[in-house]
Design a protein around this motif. Sequence first.
Motif, PDB file in Angstrom:
ATOM      1  N   PRO A  26     -37.684  42.252   2.164  1.00  0.00           N
ATOM      2  CA  PRO A  26     -38.371  42.347   0.934  1.00  0.00           C
ATOM      3  C   PRO A  26     -40.185  42.475   1.254  1.00  0.00           C
ATOM      4  CG  PRO A  26     -37.390  40.383   1.033  1.00  0.00           C
ATOM      5  CD  PRO A  26     -36.857  40.985   2.268  1.00  0.00           C
TER       6      PRO A  26
ATOM      7  N   ASP B  63     -43.809  42.579   1.726  1.00  0.00           N
ATOM      8  CA  ASP B  63     -45.100  41.697   1.565  1.00  0.00           C
ATOM      9  C   ASP B  63     -45.806  41.555   0.079  1.00  0.00           C
ATOM     10  OD1 ASP B  63     -45.788  41.867   4.315  1.00  0.00           O
ATOM     11  OD2 ASP B  63     -46.431  43.335   3.880  1.00  0.00           O
TER      12      ASP B  63
ATOM     13  N   ASN C 232     -41.536  40.414  -2.646  1.00  0.00           N
ATOM     14  CA  ASN C 232     -40.383  38.912  -2.436  1.00  0.00           C
ATOM     15  C   ASN C 232     -40.776  39.363  -3.836  1.00  0.00           C
ATOM     16  OD1 ASN C 232     -40.545  38.217  -0.124  1.00  0.00           O
ATOM     17  ND2 ASN C 232     -42.565  38.582  -0.194  1.00  0.00           N
ATOM     18  N   GLU C 233     -41.494  39.621  -4.767  1.00  0.00           N
ATOM     19  CA  GLU C 233     -40.347  38.965  -6.068  1.00  0.00           C
ATOM     20  C   GLU C 233     -39.834  40.027  -6.658  1.00  0.00           C
ATOM     21  OE1 GLU C 233     -44.881  38.196  -8.475  1.00  0.00           O
ATOM     22  OE2 GLU C 233     -45.459  37.977  -6.193  1.00  0.00           O
TER      23      GLU C 233
ATOM     24  N   MET D 245     -37.958  41.802  -5.309  1.00  0.00           N
ATOM     25  CA  MET D 245     -36.190  41.108  -4.741  1.00  0.00           C
ATOM     26  C   MET D 245     -35.664  40.435  -5.099  1.00  0.00           C
ATOM     27  SD  MET D 245     -34.697  43.307  -2.374  1.00  0.00           S
ATOM     28  CE  MET D 245     -35.651  44.151  -1.022  1.00  0.00           C
ATOM     29  N   ALA D 246     -35.819  39.720  -5.656  1.00  0.00           N
ATOM     30  CA  ALA D 246     -35.614  38.362  -6.457  1.00  0.00           C
ATOM     31  C   ALA D 246     -34.912  38.608  -7.290  1.00  0.00           C
ATOM     32  CB  ALA D 246     -36.918  37.085  -6.329  1.00  0.00           C
TER      33      ALA D 246
ATOM     34  N   GLU E  53     -30.897  39.398   5.370  1.00  0.00           N
ATOM     35  CA  GLU E  53     -32.824  39.212   4.606  1.00  0.00           C
ATOM     36  C   GLU E  53     -33.604  39.712   6.441  1.00  0.00           C
ATOM     37  OE1 GLU E  53     -33.544  37.869   1.449  1.00  0.00           O
ATOM     38  OE2 GLU E  53     -35.408  37.292   2.075  1.00  0.00           O
TER      39      GLU E  53
ATOM     40  N   LEU F  95     -37.533  40.066   7.730  1.00  0.00           N
ATOM     41  CA  LEU F  95     -38.846  39.923   7.628  1.00  0.00           C
ATOM     42  C   LEU F  95     -39.118  41.590   8.236  1.00  0.00           C
ATOM     43  CD1 LEU F  95     -40.398  36.855   9.019  1.00  0.00           C
ATOM     44  CD2 LEU F  95     -39.603  37.318   6.790  1.00  0.00           C
TER      45      LEU F  95
ATOM     46  N   THR G 284     -46.335  40.276   6.137  1.00  0.00           N
ATOM     47  CA  THR G 284     -44.979  38.985   6.668  1.00  0.00           C
ATOM     48  C   THR G 284     -44.627  38.498   8.609  1.00  0.00           C
ATOM     49  OG1 THR G 284     -45.150  39.766   4.417  1.00  0.00           O
ATOM     50  CG2 THR G 284     -44.149  37.272   5.832  1.00  0.00           C
TER      51      THR G 284
ATOM     52  N   GLY H  46     -38.183  46.268   0.027  1.00  0.00           N
ATOM     53  CA  GLY H  46     -39.871  46.293  -1.373  1.00  0.00           C
ATOM     54  C   GLY H  46     -40.667  46.570  -1.252  1.00  0.00           C
TER      55      GLY H  46
ATOM     56  N   SER I 200     -46.923  47.211  -2.520  1.00  0.00           N
ATOM     57  CA  SER I 200     -47.430  44.991  -2.417  1.00  0.00           C
ATOM     58  C   SER I 200     -47.829  44.541  -3.817  1.00  0.00           C
ATOM     59  CB  SER I 200     -47.214  45.303  -0.973  1.00  0.00           C
ATOM     60  OG  SER I 200     -49.079  45.524  -0.897  1.00  0.00           O
TER      61      SER I 200
END
Length: 370
Positions: A10, A12, A16-17, A19-20, A41, A43, A47, A73, A290
């Motif tokens: 995912p 930075d 993350n959002e 990818m969710a 998954e 990092l 991050t 991401g 990002s």
Amino acid sequence: MSNKKILILPGDGIGNEVMAEVLKIIDWMEKTKSLSFDISERLVGGTAYDKEGNSISDETMQVAMDCDAVLFGAVGGAKWDNVERDKRPEAALLRLRKDLDLFANLRPAVVLDALSDSSSLKSDLVKGLDILIIRELTSGVYFGQPRGISKISETESKAVDTQLYTTSEVNRVSRVAFDLAKLRNNKVTSVEKSNVMETGLFWKQTVTDLHKKEYSDVNLEHMLADNCAMQLVRYPKQFDVILTDNLFGDLLSDTAAMLTGSLGMLPSAALGPVKENGTRAAMYEPVHGSAPDIAGQSKANPLAMIMSFAMMLKYSFDMQEDSQMVEKAVQNVLLKGLRTADIKDGAEKIISTQEMGNAVIEELKILSGN
Ligand code: IPM
Ligand code: MG
């Protein structure tokens, strides 16, 4: 069918959002269709630097090497501006590209009917636009040696970057462009600066030779990179497939992206060479960054990430129907006037990242009868 091994990175910011929302779709697919994905998954980016001391660890690289496809991401943010170059968030991206040998970068710039008013160009210039940029991704000035900054004297320093291409590097990316052109409108525009650069002249000659030997049934034209930038905003529909080097591809793909109205809509694929068993390494990522300014606010558009997943289904898993279904679901959501804030022109309703993901799943349910 054996499990499809996917590495999820995912990254930075909004990575993350968005990818969710893809993970929700994967979940839905596993429940409704008799298939399963084998997902790990890890990092990446800033991050990963904060938690693991590098923007991509050796362990994560190993997982990337062992999987069928990487879903990426976005990385980066002002927070890591002063980190040394080889540990910066972007270095992770370059290492993945280089170590997985992802030489062919596919960057489609497609204007969906529902969004033709969002472009910065007049809608009749872009309505129905469908361009595919094939960018060489593992060589050229991004990786050429020597490079560096050094001192010449007390008061003078110098900086060197090297633009370098070999015959096989140009050939293999050109083959991808010609092969894909055959499935589209059968036209390739090869872009370089042969009027100024040795590598430009070499690129043009190498593409011409290959075309003559193996692809004379495809229409080939050559264009200087500055002219191509201009033609993209003057009359973009003249293009079908644009084939170009790493640096020009970086610039031209952002220009082409803007024609479509939003970076939040554009997916991409980076493919490695086909191996003996028929598989190839691959990484899929949205073209957007990002966006730290809107991270964590549920404002990000997850559609580029979702469309990147659709590209993964198509190019890595040969799931053409499912890939088309995801694309269709995205189009249907947009036709209903649902928009995230970045594409708010023509919106019936502005919705959040999560609501957009849910809306896509609702459309998938309708399309699949589930
Ligand atoms: C891209 C990006 C990257 C590039 C950066 C983040 C290193 O701009 O993928 O287009 O220059 O290739
Ligand atoms: Mg770029």
